[in-house]
Design an enzyme around this catalytic site. Sequence first.
Site, mmCIF file in Angstrom:
data_model
loop_
_atom_site.group_PDB
_atom_site.id
_atom_site.type_symbol
_atom_site.label_atom_id
_atom_site.label_comp_id
_atom_site.label_asym_id
_atom_site.label_seq_id
_atom_site.Cartn_x
_atom_site.Cartn_y
_atom_site.Cartn_z
ATOM 1 N N GLU A 86 0.820 -1.215 0.000
ATOM 2 C CA GLU A 86 0.000 0.000 0.000
ATOM 3 C C GLU A 86 0.852 1.262 0.000
ATOM 4 O O GLU A 86 0.715 2.117 0.878
ATOM 5 C CB GLU A 86 -0.936 -0.004 1.208
ATOM 6 C CG GLU A 86 -1.947 -1.134 1.162
ATOM 7 C CD GLU A 86 -2.989 -1.073 2.281
ATOM 8 O OE1 GLU A 86 -2.687 -0.458 3.321
ATOM 9 O OE2 GLU A 86 -4.068 -1.642 2.114
ATOM 10 N N GLU A 115 -5.648 -8.184 -0.992
ATOM 11 C CA GLU A 115 -6.311 -8.024 0.301
ATOM 12 C C GLU A 115 -7.763 -7.682 0.040
ATOM 13 O O GLU A 115 -8.071 -6.731 -0.690
ATOM 14 C CB GLU A 115 -5.691 -6.896 1.134
ATOM 15 C CG GLU A 115 -4.326 -7.203 1.681
ATOM 16 C CD GLU A 115 -3.809 -6.132 2.636
ATOM 17 O OE1 GLU A 115 -4.627 -5.455 3.295
ATOM 18 O OE2 GLU A 115 -2.578 -5.969 2.705
HETATM 19 C C1 BGP Z 1 -4.363 -2.862 5.162
HETATM 20 C C2 BGP Z 1 -3.046 -3.480 5.558
HETATM 21 C C3 BGP Z 1 -3.143 -4.786 6.262
HETATM 22 C C4 BGP Z 1 -4.414 -5.032 7.041
HETATM 23 C C5 BGP Z 1 -5.647 -4.351 6.489
HETATM 24 C C6 BGP Z 1 -6.842 -4.292 7.419
HETATM 25 O O1 BGP Z 1 -4.203 -1.485 5.092
HETATM 26 O O2 BGP Z 1 -2.231 -3.691 4.430
HETATM 27 O O3 BGP Z 1 -1.945 -4.972 6.955
HETATM 28 O O4 BGP Z 1 -4.264 -5.010 8.380
HETATM 29 O O5 BGP Z 1 -5.401 -3.057 6.057
HETATM 30 O O6 BGP Z 1 -6.706 -3.238 8.339
HETATM 31 P P1 BGP Z 1 -6.915 -3.442 9.883
HETATM 32 O O7 BGP Z 1 -5.987 -4.502 10.316
HETATM 33 O O8 BGP Z 1 -6.595 -2.120 10.511
HETATM 34 O O9 BGP Z 1 -8.347 -3.807 10.058
#
Ligand code: BGP
Length: 491
Positions: free
Chosen positions: A173, A367
């Site tokens: 990201e 993701e």
């Molecule tokens: C993205 C990241 C991940 C993951 C996801 C969900 O931005 O790449 O590492 O964690 O978000 O976010 P969160 O864990 O805050 O719910």
Amino acid sequence: MKTFRDDFLWGGAIAANQTEGAWDTDGKGPNIADVCENGIISGPDETIKPTAYYPSHDAIDFYHRYPDDLKLMSGMGFNAFRLSISWARIFPTGEELEPNESGLKYYDDMLQQMIRLGMKPIITISHYETPLNLAKKYGGWESKQLIPLYLRYAKVLFDRFGKYTKYWMTFNEINGIHLIPWAAGAITLTGSEDHQLNQIYQASHNMFVATAKTIQMAREIIPDEQIGIMLTMSNAAAYPATPKPEDVFQTLEYQRRTFLYGDVELRGHYPAYFNRIVEEHHLSLDITDEELDLISRYTADYLAFSYYRTTTFASGMKILGDTGGLTGIKNPYLPTSAWGWQIDPAGLRYVLNILSDRYEKPMMIVENGLGVIDEVDEDGHIHDEERMRYLADHLKAVQEAIADGCDVIGYTWWAPIDVISAGTGEMKKRYGFIYVDKQNDGSGSLNRSLKDSYFLYKSIIKSNGENLLRYTTDELVAKYLTANDVETDPL
Ligand code: BGP
């Protein structure tokens, strides 16, 4: 209808800092995630407080439990698995001349196990895990001194692990630097808004150069390499709140905050609209002709992205953000998760189409997932209907996008096993198909158990998505809601 290709990559995605724990084991140095007590949104502590509880320091102990955890993944039929390598396990301060062999051995063993179980590794070289020393000493990616250090690290990975996989991505990201600058760029913003933007774009540029040089190097080391960039797509997944022309144009401007990253790293040049950003914000960036030449010659092979939700914009509004991306105004047509993220499967089809039209590159959704509070019933089962609906609806949208002509090569769910939340450091915000008995305060046995969604995803993978065409989401959910109790696949 055209559907998932035969060699489609089905799997899940995790990051080292949210799963491994063992934060100071076997020579690992501290990284930027290790100093975030309550996740990355609230930012880093100056130093690690001896009496505070840092959830990521032991996380779900994947470091020691990966052999069994990977077996559970392969039980779902995964043929791919996205993981990150923790930079500070390999170079504890980021500046050593020689890598830490214990760190390399750990990943070597793990990758071999993954391959034995039939999963192709998809490796994120840097997922919010820059060694802390590089943030403190150089101010993170704002400094060009990180470029050769990153290249030294990437070379070690390619030399050692290039034989195991051709799928890599350089930074998780990268465009998240606008929202979570510490995590995505290891930088701390200071001064005026213009100064902060200067920091953000300088750091972004330095990561563009690192990416281009990494691609150049990978092409010499890994046969048939596939080096991707990885973006958060929430800015591109943006709707205007009304047909008012100001709302529509401002939405485009927010979309461009993401497109810029794809434009540079996939098309190979800064887009014309960037000139106006530079001018209006009085940016003074150190960008050389030689770097621009490298960026134009070494563009990425594929576009990987995260997609959790869409955002709706009204002109002039103050935009906030978190790990899911930007947050605008509430879209009345969409349901909202317990963490305020608006669920929009059709938005995924929209985003895939926009990106396909713009870049004409293979795409990987690395993701996509839903964080919810799971209830364990008295028999120990977790009937996670909301997650099952999210999964089926989003994969149906991907299937539509493929039929629209989008070249989608893989899908890795975030996260196939419950992990520490990146944003808030919580365990309560669960994404997994596999439940981990661990609570926010650190208590719990760490035992693993399978949720109903585990069996749904397994059946989707087994049919290569064919059952998504044959059954409605309601039918799929109904069949798998009691799947914990059945021996055989109900479909
Ligand atoms: C993205 C990241 C991940 C993951 C996801 C969900 O931005 O790449 O590492 O964690 O978000 O976010 P969160 O864990 O805050 O719910």
